[in-house]
Design an enzyme around this catalytic site. Structure first.
Site, PDB file in Angstrom:
ATOM      1  CB  SER A 262      29.277  59.018 -14.723  1.00 45.68           C
ATOM      2  OG  SER A 262      29.095  58.558 -13.399  1.00 45.68           O
ATOM      3  CE  LYS A 263      28.284  53.178 -19.185  1.00 46.18           C
ATOM      4  NZ  LYS A 263      29.465  52.445 -19.325  1.00 46.18           N
ATOM      5  NE  ARG A 264      30.433  57.476 -10.177  1.00 45.17           N
ATOM      6  CZ  ARG A 264      30.121  58.556  -9.510  1.00 45.17           C
ATOM      7  NH1 ARG A 264      29.495  58.475  -8.352  1.00 45.17           N
ATOM      8  NH2 ARG A 264      30.423  59.751  -9.977  1.00 45.17           N
ATOM      9  CG  HIS A 265      25.052  60.283 -11.267  1.00 45.06           C
ATOM     10  ND1 HIS A 265      26.214  60.595 -11.914  1.00 45.06           N
ATOM     11  CD2 HIS A 265      25.168  60.763 -10.010  1.00 45.06           C
ATOM     12  CE1 HIS A 265      27.011  61.257 -11.086  1.00 45.06           C
ATOM     13  NE2 HIS A 265      26.396  61.370  -9.933  1.00 45.06           N
TER      14      HIS A 265
END
Ligand code: GLU
Length: 495
Positions: A262-265
């Site tokens: 996800s965007k967190r990565h």
């Protein structure tokens, strides 16, 4: 052998996620490997979640990646689907329309057929009734779901209704998945699912089965999150007496912490990788290896497009989830960048320079870029590395210049000497520049490193740049001398 036909069936509800690209890249590879067809179908049955412009963005992403389509919506179909669509990249084909909202009559026909044959039925239960039913089930600690109340009610076609498929209770089902092997459901714990909504739009189940059948799809390649929907599809194929495609459910793409990517990565949308300076061929090569291996413990990691097509097979798709390691992607991008010819590298870099507002003469670019290419991992790094070549006021990292063994006075003497030596040169070549600059530490009895840093920061502003002597050569004599003098003046004010 039957023609291999695979499809990419995006819902235009947002931008392309790199995990979805991986899946559809494999579908494309499978089609290309077998000389088959790769089909694009727009699944826009959820018009409430429709995002104007999403189709154009998806097409642009596919084009950037070089995943060409053999059959898909015509430009007219695309315009009908998204009235703001202003492209002309429609493909067309004999089995269209390739946009689901333009195929509603087909779904209705099939739903009617299923009602006639007793595999489906009309249901006019209101939202309130269904809600009440759910609450009662929850109170009885049963899993909530439609009770089948309308199964035997013979609801008239004239009343507002949905169409539900009859799900046999307590039946087991096994499918042979080309990637996951046998998948068995001991008991179909499904309730009679809606296949056609009251507004005439199909749900995913009906639309996907009807379209995959009519578009003669041989392999349904999709993410494993769709496995749970497959029994409904199998029931539909059986009820309709249609031959089933081969299901290929691909394991998920995870971040390095084992959680779904996800965007967190980091970047996850294709457009973001493009903007961040990745090469599409590097991204594809990287995606290939996230879920596929060349087999036999082979260690090859870099595959040309032709090799990917030639080597790709279903057997070597990994059954375990793949991990998206950004550092590995960056490494691979660097490998691909180094493998570009000088002209190709320049061509790839230009849009990034333009975006950064950096305009340089072509001859300067040609001179400096080969020295930059070898140290570039992302194209976005390049403008910053070469912006010192622009004839603009320079900001200098003076704190990097003036350190414990280097005060302004010492720096001034280095720069003045550099000025004198360089102004003597009639042939301003990197070799001559090197010979001139190398005299400085000798004359002033200094170490080479610190002396060079002073010169480097004075003329380029930065501590890290392409090789110093080439940088100075490319910058040219006039600008170099002007910058040396300017730095002396700045330092004089400081001392
Ligand atoms: N429309 C679905 C999606 O957006 C495609 C699922 C499938 O490939 O069957 O992911």
């Amino acid at each position: 052998m039957k023609e291999i036909r695979t499809r990419f069936a995006p819902s235009p509800t947002g931008f392309l996620h790199v995990g979805g690209v991986r899946t559809n890249f494999y579908a494309w590879l499978l089609a290309r490997h077998h000389g088959g067809k790769f089909i694009l179908r727009i699944e826009d049955t959820d018009r409430e979640r429709f995002v104007p412009g999403a189709i154009k963005a998806i097409l642009d992403d596919l084009k950037w990646l070089g995943l060409d389509i053999d059959e898909g919506p015509s430009t007219e179909e695309l315009k009908l689907c998204d009235e703001g669509f202003d492209g002309d990249e429609g493909v067309g084909g004999e089995l269209g329309p390739y946009v689901q909202s333009q195929r509603l009559h087909l779904y209705r026909e099939v739903a009617d057929k299923l009602i006639e044959s007793g595999h489906a039925y009309r249901c006019d239960c209101t939202a309130e009734m269904l809600q009440k039913e759910r609450e009662e089930q929850m109170a009885r600690r049963e899993s909530p779901g439609y009770s089948g109340y309308c199964r035997s009610r013979n609801v008239s076609a004239d009343t507002k209704h949905v169409v539900r498929i009859k799900i046999p209770e307590r039946e087991s089902m096994t499918i042979d998945d080309a990637v996951k092997g046998k998948i068995t459901w001991e008991k179909l714990s499904l309730r009679d699912t809606v296949i056609l909504k009251s507004d005439g739009y199909p749900t995913y189940h009906l639309a996907v089965v009807v379209d995959d059948h009519h578009m003669k799809i041989s392999h349904v390649m999709r993410g494993e999150e769709w496995i749970s929907t497959t029994p409904v599809h199998v029931l539909l194929y059986r009820a309709l007496g249609w031959e089933m495609p081969i299901f290929c459910h691909l394991p998920s793409v995870l971040g390095q912490d084992g959680k779904k990517l996800s965007k967190r990565h980091g970047a996850t949308q294709v457009g973001a990788f493009k903007d961040d300076g990745y090469l599409p061929e590097a991204l594809l090569n990287f995606l290939l290896l996230i879920g596929w291996n060349p087999g036999d413990g082979e260690e090859q990691e870099i595959f040309s497009r032709e090799e990917m097509i030639e080597r790709f097979n279903l057997e070597n798709i990994n059954t375990a989830s793949g991990v998206f390691a950004y550092d590995k992607l960056n490494w691979m991008n660097g490998v691909y960048i180094r493998n570009l010819s000088a002209d190709q590298f320049k061509e790839r870099v230009l849009p990034f320079c333009k975006k950064a507002g950096l305009e340089l003469e072509d001859s300067k670019l040609s001179e400096i870029l080969p020295h930059v290419q070898e140290r570039t991992k992302l194209l976005t790094e390049v403008p910053e590395m070469i912006e010192f070549l622009a004839d603009k006021p320079l900001e200098r990292e003076l704190d990097q210049m003036l350190k414990k063994d280097m005060d302004a006075e010492k720096a001034i003497s280095i720069l003045e000497l550099a000025y004198n030596e360089l102004s003597e040169l009639s042939d301003f070549s990197a070799d001559n520049i090197e010979a001139a600059i190398k005299k400085i530490p000798e004359v002033l009895d200094l170490k080479m490193g610190p002396a060079f840093i002073v010169v480097r920061i004075a003329v380029t502003g930065k501590k890290a740049t392409p090789p110093l002597f080439t940088s100075i050569q490319t910058l040219g004599k006039d600008l170099t001398l002007a910058r040396l003098r300017e730095t002396v003046e700045i330092l004089a004010k400081k001392s």
